[in-house]
Design a protein around this motif. Structure first.
Motif, PDB file in Angstrom:
ATOM      1  N   GLU A  43      -5.576 -36.255   0.795  1.00 12.69           N
ATOM      2  CA  GLU A  43      -4.938 -37.454   0.251  1.00 12.69           C
ATOM      3  C   GLU A  43      -4.500 -37.254  -1.200  1.00 12.69           C
ATOM      4  N   THR A  44      -5.372 -36.677  -2.016  1.00 11.84           N
ATOM      5  CA  THR A  44      -5.027 -36.506  -3.425  1.00 11.84           C
ATOM      6  C   THR A  44      -3.908 -35.472  -3.608  1.00 11.84           C
ATOM      7  N   LEU A  45      -3.935 -34.412  -2.809  1.00  7.83           N
ATOM      8  CA  LEU A  45      -2.867 -33.415  -2.912  1.00  7.83           C
ATOM      9  C   LEU A  45      -1.534 -33.982  -2.447  1.00  7.83           C
ATOM     10  N   LYS A  46      -1.554 -34.839  -1.440  1.00  9.24           N
ATOM     11  CA  LYS A  46      -0.326 -35.477  -0.966  1.00  9.24           C
ATOM     12  C   LYS A  46       0.272 -36.355  -2.063  1.00  9.24           C
ATOM     13  N   LYS A  47      -0.579 -37.141  -2.729  1.00  8.15           N
ATOM     14  CA  LYS A  47      -0.097 -37.982  -3.836  1.00  8.15           C
ATOM     15  C   LYS A  47       0.479 -37.120  -4.955  1.00  8.15           C
ATOM     16  N   LEU A  48      -0.186 -36.020  -5.239  1.00  8.72           N
ATOM     17  CA  LEU A  48       0.265 -35.119  -6.303  1.00  8.72           C
ATOM     18  C   LEU A  48       1.639 -34.534  -5.976  1.00  8.72           C
ATOM     19  N   ARG A  49       1.829 -34.128  -4.736  1.00  7.03           N
ATOM     20  CA  ARG A  49       3.109 -33.531  -4.333  1.00  7.03           C
ATOM     21  C   ARG A  49       4.245 -34.550  -4.312  1.00  7.03           C
ATOM     22  N   GLU A  50       3.931 -35.799  -4.009  1.00 12.28           N
ATOM     23  CA  GLU A  50       4.957 -36.835  -3.893  1.00 12.28           C
ATOM     24  C   GLU A  50       5.386 -37.404  -5.241  1.00 12.28           C
ATOM     25  N   ASN A  51       4.583 -37.211  -6.276  1.00 16.50           N
ATOM     26  CA  ASN A  51       4.864 -37.829  -7.568  1.00 16.50           C
ATOM     27  C   ASN A  51       5.374 -36.790  -8.554  1.00 16.50           C
ATOM     28  N   SER A  52       6.489 -37.100  -9.219  1.00 18.21           N
ATOM     29  CA  SER A  52       7.044 -36.171 -10.203  1.00 18.21           C
ATOM     30  C   SER A  52       6.983 -36.730 -11.626  1.00 18.21           C
ATOM     31  N   ASP A  53       6.514 -37.944 -11.797  1.00 19.98           N
ATOM     32  CA  ASP A  53       6.395 -38.566 -13.120  1.00 19.98           C
ATOM     33  C   ASP A  53       5.329 -37.840 -13.939  1.00 19.98           C
TER      34      ASP A  53
END
Length: 103
Positions: A43-53
């Motif tokens: 879950e945390t890696l997915k959020k990291l990959r989806e966010n570029s801010d």
């Protein structure tokens, strides 16, 4: 603190059986905890990959590093000491591993 079997287990066979059941229960809980921590890593890696801010990225890197660290600890508690295959399987970014002290 020491733990002693209750005295109502008269035979040693009953004691061994009770200890065996307890051992299975402990192993099952270790496996369940490993599954939960693995899911948190995903879950945390997915959020990291989806966010570029860039502001969010720092916070997400910290969360991912904490989740991966907890997962590595849980794996080691289960007797799994080598993490190379897990790093490849989850495709853990180098930025996360550096936060864990990997060079």
């Amino acid at each position: 603190m020491s733990v002693r079997m209750p005295s109502n287990f008269g035979r040693s066979g009953a004691q061994e059986s009770a200890l065996d059941l307890l051992g299975h229960e402990i192993l099952a809980e270790k496996a369940a905890a490993l599954g939960r921590t693995g899911q948190r890593v995903e879950e945390t890696l997915k959020k990291l990959r989806e966010n570029s801010d860039s502001e969010q990225r720092t916070r997400l890197l910290k969360e991912a590093a904490a989740a991966v660290h907890a997962y590595f600890i849980q794996r080691e508690l289960c007797g799994l000491r080598r993490h190379e295959s897990v790093i490849r399987e989850y495709d853990i970014p180098r930025a996360v591993l550096v936060r864990l002290g990997a060079s």
